[in-house]
Design an enzyme around this catalytic site. Structure first.
Site, PDB file in Angstrom:
ATOM      1  N   LEU A  65       8.703 -10.317  -1.828  1.00  0.00           N
ATOM      2  CA  LEU A  65       9.044  -9.004  -1.593  1.00  0.00           C
ATOM      3  C   LEU A  65       7.829  -8.212  -1.000  1.00  0.00           C
ATOM      4  CD1 LEU A  65      10.550  -8.410  -5.172  1.00  0.00           C
ATOM      5  CD2 LEU A  65      11.629  -8.745  -3.209  1.00  0.00           C
ATOM      6  N   ASP A  66       8.318  -7.051  -0.356  1.00  0.00           N
ATOM      7  CA  ASP A  66       7.420  -6.421   0.501  1.00  0.00           C
ATOM      8  C   ASP A  66       6.488  -5.611  -0.597  1.00  0.00           C
ATOM      9  OD1 ASP A  66       8.559  -6.946   2.667  1.00  0.00           O
ATOM     10  OD2 ASP A  66       9.709  -4.873   2.790  1.00  0.00           O
ATOM     11  N   LYS A  67       5.161  -5.433  -0.273  1.00  0.00           N
ATOM     12  CA  LYS A  67       4.227  -4.785  -1.166  1.00  0.00           C
ATOM     13  C   LYS A  67       4.866  -3.681  -1.712  1.00  0.00           C
ATOM     14  CE  LYS A  67       0.191  -1.822  -0.999  1.00  0.00           C
ATOM     15  NZ  LYS A  67      -1.016  -1.474  -0.042  1.00  0.00           N
ATOM     16  N   THR A  69       7.937  -2.897  -2.455  1.00  0.00           N
ATOM     17  CA  THR A  69       9.315  -3.057  -2.903  1.00  0.00           C
ATOM     18  C   THR A  69       8.977  -3.724  -4.565  1.00  0.00           C
ATOM     19  OG1 THR A  69      10.216  -3.755  -1.045  1.00  0.00           O
ATOM     20  CG2 THR A  69      11.511  -4.292  -3.090  1.00  0.00           C
ATOM     21  N   ARG A 166      15.824  -2.628   5.046  1.00  0.00           N
ATOM     22  CA  ARG A 166      15.077  -1.319   5.811  1.00  0.00           C
ATOM     23  C   ARG A 166      15.558  -1.010   7.060  1.00  0.00           C
ATOM     24  NH1 ARG A 166       9.026  -2.023   4.019  1.00  0.00           N
ATOM     25  NH2 ARG A 166       8.649  -0.418   4.835  1.00  0.00           N
TER      26      ARG A 166
END
Length: 231
Positions: A65-67, A69, A166
């Site tokens: 997962l993105d930082k 998110t 996104r």
């Protein structure tokens, strides 16, 4: 993650949503990377020792997962479990649902985005763009609520490309609130409003999938409350 308060291994252990002999599902806090980047720094992976729960090795990431998110993050507890998870994710058999707040939304209440994605810049491999020559990418969405030019949207990615939600959301004119890369950022430096709400993992053939849900992070819960939305 609590504002201005360090996050540690005990905090992570308290955020376990599901645990069995094969996998763990944890509620990842927004603002904390899952692994160390080129510059190092505090990351979730370095805290996995607190998630052994009696096994001899740390669990390992089954996906990313993105930082910025938050939400459901799946870990495998040993090599066989990780191999199984790798196949499930690569074959698109893991169900994932995300909640987001967007700036605007199409007039329709639901839809599907089919737009191939490719790296926008070879030097920044995580920066994606819609490109006819890119990899096939599909995302379903539905609007749960609207207010004051914002929308509460549920996204279901059918493929697993980097930054898929996104990039797709921005492509169809509903960029995510607080997204500095694909969106319009937000008022007063709003944080990214993207949350991995739920995950469904069919670990054992012939058995019901493992399902977990994560509550929205504080900054998204505050936006929901301000807009009068029920989450």
């Amino acid at each position: 993650m609590r504002e201005n308060v360090p996050f540690d291994a005990d905090d992570l252990a308290a955020r376990v949503l599901h645990r069995d002999g094969l996998i763990l599902i944890v509620d990842k806090p927004a603002g904390l990377p899952v692994h160390a980047g080129p510059k190092g720094g505090v990351n979730l992976e370095q805290m996995f020792g607190a998630l052994r729960f009696g096994l001899p090795r740390d669990p390992a990431l089954a996906h990313r997962l993105d930082k910025d998110t938050s939400g459901c993050l799946v870990l495998g507890r040993h090599r066989k479990a990780l191999a199984r998870l790798g196949k499930l994710f690569s074959n698109g058999r893991v169900g994932k649902t995300y909640w987001a707040v967007t700036r605007g939304a199409p007039e329709a209440d639901a839809g599907r985005i089919d737009a191939p994605l490719a790296k926008r810049d070879p030097e920044r491999g995580w920066w994606m763009a819609v490109d006819p020559k890119g990899l096939p990418s599909a995302t379903e969405w539905r609007v749960l609520a609207r207010a004051a030019g914002l929308a509460f949207v549920e996204f279901t990615p059918l493929t697993g490309r980097t930054h898929q939600i996104r990039a797709h959301a921005a492509h169809v004119g509903m960029p995510l609130l607080g997204d500095p890369i694909y969106g319009a950022g937000g008022p007063a430096g709003a944080r990214l409003h993207l949350h991995a709400r739920s995950v469904s993992v069919p670990m054992r053939e012939g058995h019901p999938p493992v399902v977990a849900e994560a509550p929205p992070p504080p900054h998204m819960a505050a936006t929901f409350a301000a807009m009068g939305w029920s989450a």
